[in-house]
Write a protein that holds these residues in place. Structure first.
Motif: not given
Length: 410
Positions: A211-220, A255-263
């Motif tokens: 809700n505040y970082l507006h992110a979904t974790f995808v992969a390590d 292992y740099p985090d891969q993320i998806t932004p949330i609008a």
């Protein structure tokens, strides 16, 4: 704390060694700006430092500490020690006091991430109102409602666990809801908020991530995700050069985090051209920048500094002086100028708190004054300023601007 205002911590001390006793009382400081003053009183009377005080058996004294900041922004740690002069069995007693004053940009460092703190501080090379603190002290300042002057936070997470706690998430949520901005950077923040075995995420910290970082974790991520490209079309980070990741934690631990932004978040950085590793978001209340790596991991120190500097600059906005002054209903012309003792600066209506800062011709901060929304004129005492031309800047959580000059002449 506040410029030229004493913050008083009240305390008391009781002699329980079984006899009349002399005690040596000492106040020391750590990391406090050189111009800050620390002192203590016994039963309301000022003391030398150190001071020897005789206390009757079973007797008590009031023992108060006073810390008076100057215009230099910073955090001061003070340690008050009380030692018996003749009873070696009596324990050395100590109390710790912490004061934050004039700080608008605060770096918060996780345990075991201290080595990377200079990248954040040096990344804001021109920022005069910055300081750094530990996560534990940050929480204590928050609990004491002592963060009211802080506009922007920079969380130095690196590879540490937990990346943030429930207590931190609640404090950060309130800070951002009240208009504060956040940069957060670290390799495993997203992984730590996933359901992976060994992660430390909780319902509270995971809700903050979404809700505040507006992110979904995808992969390590993987050690092969070592090519870093910033989003060319992004108006803030688009000009940052491509770089590579350095295996400072060892290849087996990169292992740099891969993320998806949330609008409304948008991507600002990718690994291997396609995998998103950073985002920024601008909501009605706050701005946030989130990197799935720490700046300590990039090969170029200049780019590491740029990651911090551009976040800082975006937090304060890119509006011109005229635009900012118009939005703030303008700072008026300082008078009298030249001034010898006092100068008055008219200020128009605005929302929320602000700080008026005064710089000398070399760019050194020499004065600062908190400005509430009710004040229409700021009167500064300039008797101690040398003759010369001074520049004023109004600072809020939404932006800052060079405003008017005035001259001191006697």
């Amino acid at each position: 704390g506040a410029n030229a205002v004493a913050t008083t911590f009240n305390g008391d001390f009781t002699n329980m060694v079984g006899a009349d006793e002399d005690y040596v009382i000492t106040l020391t400081s750590s990391n406090a700006p050189a111009g800050w003053l620390g002192a203590f009183t016994v039963n309301g009377a000022a003391q030398s430092n150190p001071a020897t005080v005789n206390i009757a058996d079973g007797g008590s004294i009031s023992l108060d500490v006073e810390v008076t900041p100057d215009a230099t922004a910073g955090i001061g740690k003070y340690i008050l020690s009380v030692a018996s002069t003749s009873n070696p069995g009596a324990p050395l007693l100590q109390a710790n006091y912490n004061v934050i004053s004039g700080v608008h940009d605060l770096v918060v460092t996780n345990p075991e991430a201290q080595a990377h703190e200079p990248l954040y501080m040096n990344g804001m090379a021109g920022e005069m109102a910055k300081a750094a603190t530990s996560r534990a002290d940050f929480v204590a300042f928050g609990d004491a409602n002592a963060l009211t002057e802080v506009y922007n936070l920079y969380l130095n997470i690196s590879v540490t666990f937990p990346s943030y706690t429930d207590e931190m998430a609640n404090l950060l949520s309130a800070f951002m809801d009240n208009g504060g901005n956040l940069m957060i950077a670290g390799q495993d923040i997203g992984w730590d908020q996933s359901s992976a075995t060994g992660s430390y995420g909780t319902p509270v910290t995971r809700a903050f991530y979404t809700n505040y970082l507006h992110a979904t974790f995808v992969a390590d991520g993987a050690p092969t995700d070592n090519q870093v490209d910033f989003e060319d079309a992004d108006p803030v980070f688009g000009g940052v050069a491509s770089t590579t990741l350095v295996n400072i934690f060892g290849a087996a631990n990169t292992y740099p985090d891969q993320i998806t932004p949330i609008a409304p978040a948008v991507p600002i950085m990718r690994y291997s051209a396609t995998k998103i590793g950073g985002l920024r978001a601008h909501t009605a209340n706050y701005k946030v920048v989130y990197f799935g790596i720490g700046p300590e991991q990039v090969a170029s120190q200049a780019i590491a500094h740029e990651m911090v500097q551009l976040s800082h600059d975006w937090f304060y906005g890119t509006v011109s002086v005229d635009e900012f002054d118009a939005a703030m209903n303008a700072l008026g012309q300082a008078y009298p100028s030249p001034a010898d003792a006092q100068v008055n600066i008219p200020i128009g209506a605005r929302n929320g708190a602000a700080t008026l800062e005064v710089f000398d011709a070399t760019g050194r901060l020499v004065m600062s004054e908190a400005v509430t929304s009710e004040r229409s004129i700021i009167t500064l005492n300039v008797e101690r300023l040398p003759n010369g031309i001074y520049n004023t800047r109004l600072r809020t959580s939404e932006g800052s601007s060079t405003a008017r000059n005035f001259m001191v002449a006697r």
